[in-house]
Write a protein that holds these residues in place. Sequence first.
Motif, PDB file in Angstrom:
ATOM      1  N   THR A 181      -1.875   8.692   1.188  1.00 26.38           N
ATOM      2  CA  THR A 181      -2.672   9.508   2.116  1.00 26.38           C
ATOM      3  C   THR A 181      -3.057  10.833   1.462  1.00 26.38           C
ATOM      4  O   THR A 181      -4.180  11.318   1.632  1.00 26.38           O
ATOM      5  CB  THR A 181      -1.890   9.771   3.413  1.00 26.38           C
ATOM      6  N   ALA A 182      -2.123  11.405   0.707  1.00 24.99           N
ATOM      7  CA  ALA A 182      -2.408  12.647  -0.009  1.00 24.99           C
ATOM      8  C   ALA A 182      -3.538  12.447  -1.004  1.00 24.99           C
ATOM      9  O   ALA A 182      -4.434  13.293  -1.138  1.00 24.99           O
ATOM     10  CB  ALA A 182      -1.152  13.142  -0.718  1.00 24.99           C
ATOM     11  N   LEU A 183      -3.518  11.321  -1.714  1.00 25.03           N
ATOM     12  CA  LEU A 183      -4.590  11.026  -2.665  1.00 25.03           C
ATOM     13  C   LEU A 183      -5.949  10.952  -1.969  1.00 25.03           C
ATOM     14  O   LEU A 183      -6.960  11.407  -2.509  1.00 25.03           O
ATOM     15  CB  LEU A 183      -4.297   9.708  -3.391  1.00 25.03           C
ATOM     16  N   GLY A 184      -5.965  10.395  -0.784  1.00 26.14           N
ATOM     17  CA  GLY A 184      -7.225  10.325  -0.033  1.00 26.14           C
ATOM     18  C   GLY A 184      -7.781  11.702   0.268  1.00 26.14           C
ATOM     19  O   GLY A 184      -8.988  11.950   0.123  1.00 26.14           O
ATOM     20  N   HIS A 185      -6.920  12.628   0.686  1.00 29.89           N
ATOM     21  CA  HIS A 185      -7.367  14.000   0.960  1.00 29.89           C
ATOM     22  C   HIS A 185      -7.880  14.665  -0.308  1.00 29.89           C
ATOM     23  O   HIS A 185      -8.920  15.362  -0.299  1.00 29.89           O
ATOM     24  CB  HIS A 185      -6.217  14.821   1.547  1.00 29.89           C
ATOM     25  N   LEU A 186      -7.175  14.458  -1.397  1.00 28.17           N
ATOM     26  CA  LEU A 186      -7.551  15.093  -2.667  1.00 28.17           C
ATOM     27  C   LEU A 186      -8.884  14.547  -3.172  1.00 28.17           C
ATOM     28  O   LEU A 186      -9.715  15.302  -3.716  1.00 28.17           O
ATOM     29  CB  LEU A 186      -6.453  14.874  -3.709  1.00 28.17           C
ATOM     30  N   ARG A 187      -9.109  13.261  -2.998  1.00 25.70           N
ATOM     31  CA  ARG A 187     -10.384  12.677  -3.451  1.00 25.70           C
ATOM     32  C   ARG A 187     -11.547  13.208  -2.614  1.00 25.70           C
ATOM     33  O   ARG A 187     -12.661  13.366  -3.127  1.00 25.70           O
ATOM     34  CB  ARG A 187     -10.311  11.158  -3.377  1.00 25.70           C
ATOM     35  N   MET A 188     -11.297  13.475  -1.338  1.00 22.50           N
ATOM     36  CA  MET A 188     -12.356  14.062  -0.507  1.00 22.50           C
ATOM     37  C   MET A 188     -12.736  15.451  -1.000  1.00 22.50           C
ATOM     38  O   MET A 188     -13.898  15.855  -0.912  1.00 22.50           O
ATOM     39  CB  MET A 188     -11.904  14.104   0.959  1.00 22.50           C
ATOM     40  N   ILE A 189     -11.758  16.178  -1.532  1.00 22.42           N
ATOM     41  CA  ILE A 189     -12.049  17.504  -2.100  1.00 22.42           C
ATOM     42  C   ILE A 189     -12.919  17.358  -3.344  1.00 22.42           C
ATOM     43  O   ILE A 189     -13.929  18.046  -3.501  1.00 22.42           O
ATOM     44  CB  ILE A 189     -10.744  18.247  -2.446  1.00 22.42           C
ATOM     45  N   VAL A 190     -12.524  16.446  -4.223  1.00 22.63           N
ATOM     46  CA  VAL A 190     -13.244  16.274  -5.488  1.00 22.63           C
ATOM     47  C   VAL A 190     -14.650  15.721  -5.252  1.00 22.63           C
ATOM     48  O   VAL A 190     -15.621  16.154  -5.882  1.00 22.63           O
ATOM     49  CB  VAL A 190     -12.447  15.346  -6.429  1.00 22.63           C
ATOM     50  N   ASP A 191     -14.769  14.774  -4.348  1.00 18.27           N
ATOM     51  CA  ASP A 191     -16.053  14.105  -4.130  1.00 18.27           C
ATOM     52  C   ASP A 191     -16.957  14.834  -3.141  1.00 18.27           C
ATOM     53  O   ASP A 191     -18.166  14.589  -3.105  1.00 18.27           O
ATOM     54  CB  ASP A 191     -15.823  12.679  -3.616  1.00 18.27           C
ATOM     55  N   ILE A 207      -4.154  14.757  -8.357  1.00 18.98           N
ATOM     56  CA  ILE A 207      -4.425  13.305  -8.306  1.00 18.98           C
ATOM     57  C   ILE A 207      -3.763  12.604  -9.502  1.00 18.98           C
ATOM     58  O   ILE A 207      -3.104  11.573  -9.347  1.00 18.98           O
ATOM     59  CB  ILE A 207      -5.955  13.049  -8.311  1.00 18.98           C
ATOM     60  N   VAL A 208      -3.919  13.189 -10.684  1.00 15.04           N
ATOM     61  CA  VAL A 208      -3.306  12.617 -11.894  1.00 15.04           C
ATOM     62  C   VAL A 208      -1.800  12.641 -11.767  1.00 15.04           C
ATOM     63  O   VAL A 208      -1.105  11.678 -12.125  1.00 15.04           O
ATOM     64  CB  VAL A 208      -3.783  13.368 -13.148  1.00 15.04           C
ATOM     65  N   ALA A 209      -1.255  13.775 -11.259  1.00 17.31           N
ATOM     66  CA  ALA A 209       0.196  13.899 -11.130  1.00 17.31           C
ATOM     67  C   ALA A 209       0.772  12.857 -10.176  1.00 17.31           C
ATOM     68  O   ALA A 209       1.909  12.403 -10.327  1.00 17.31           O
ATOM     69  CB  ALA A 209       0.562  15.300 -10.655  1.00 17.31           C
ATOM     70  N   LEU A 210      -0.035  12.437  -9.185  1.00 19.50           N
ATOM     71  CA  LEU A 210       0.419  11.433  -8.227  1.00 19.50           C
ATOM     72  C   LEU A 210       0.162  10.014  -8.711  1.00 19.50           C
ATOM     73  O   LEU A 210       0.459   9.052  -7.993  1.00 19.50           O
ATOM     74  CB  LEU A 210      -0.288  11.643  -6.883  1.00 19.50           C
ATOM     75  N   GLY A 211      -0.366   9.894  -9.937  1.00 17.64           N
ATOM     76  CA  GLY A 211      -0.596   8.566 -10.509  1.00 17.64           C
ATOM     77  C   GLY A 211      -1.946   7.991 -10.195  1.00 17.64           C
ATOM     78  O   GLY A 211      -2.203   6.801 -10.463  1.00 17.64           O
ATOM     79  N   GLY A 212      -2.847   8.798  -9.650  1.00 17.77           N
ATOM     80  CA  GLY A 212      -4.188   8.327  -9.345  1.00 17.77           C
ATOM     81  C   GLY A 212      -5.108   8.455 -10.537  1.00 17.77           C
ATOM     82  O   GLY A 212      -4.772   9.101 -11.540  1.00 17.77           O
ATOM     83  N   ALA A 213      -6.264   7.817 -10.440  1.00 16.73           N
ATOM     84  CA  ALA A 213      -7.253   7.901 -11.513  1.00 16.73           C
ATOM     85  C   ALA A 213      -7.875   9.284 -11.509  1.00 16.73           C
ATOM     86  O   ALA A 213      -8.175   9.850 -10.437  1.00 16.73           O
ATOM     87  CB  ALA A 213      -8.320   6.849 -11.331  1.00 16.73           C
ATOM     88  N   PRO A 214      -8.088   9.892 -12.676  1.00 18.11           N
ATOM     89  CA  PRO A 214      -8.708  11.214 -12.731  1.00 18.11           C
ATOM     90  C   PRO A 214     -10.131  11.179 -12.187  1.00 18.11           C
ATOM     91  O   PRO A 214     -10.761  10.110 -12.152  1.00 18.11           O
ATOM     92  CB  PRO A 214      -8.680  11.557 -14.226  1.00 18.11           C
TER      93      PRO A 214
END
Length: 217
Positions: A181-191, A207-214
């Motif tokens: 869920t945190a990754l989803g919020h972070l991607r909304m910031i980036v996108d 996002i990278v620290a949480l293991g998500g794609a940069p």
Amino acid sequence: MSNPDSFIEEVTEEVRRDRLFGWMKRYGWIAVLAVLLIVGGATWREWREARAQAEARALGDAILAALEAPTAAERADTLSALPVEGEADALVTLLAAGETGEGVRRDESVEALRAVANDAALPLHYTQLAALKMVMLQGREADPQARLQTLAPLAEPGRPYRAPALEQMALAEIDAGNAETALGHLRMIVDGAGASAGLRQRASQLIVALGGAPAGG
């Protein structure tokens, strides 16, 4: 024109003049009063505007003087002691919260920010900024779900502080163990739009620290 006609006109004019004088004697005070009210109203309005400008300048000078204090604690104390109300009080509370450190002063600032955030008479940009600052000031000491509940209205599309609210929501979700869920919020910031370059960079790093794609990867 015959003399009778001239005489009739003179009499008619005299009657009109007598009626006009009679009307002025009876109702002329109304016209005088109307003029006085108009002049007095304009004078009062100018005096009120001048006083408001003088008060605004005095408040600005007091805020600048408070911000020149040598320590954060002194700046916060001086700002909090300013005799203000309404929107000016909200502004001073927000400024004082920016100078807040650990300890009692932080607790006082949290309560002051809560009062601003819950004041329905204030404009939205004041109340939502106060709510955001309150969550940031509380940090991990506040329950993640309580933080998310406060932040959710701030993160709605079109809200003035959507991007930083999404960042704080991501941090709360991380504390609650909800990395996806945190990754989803972070991607909304980036996108999304509206986030500063620094905020986008922090979101990408998290996002990278949480293991998500940069971002862009």
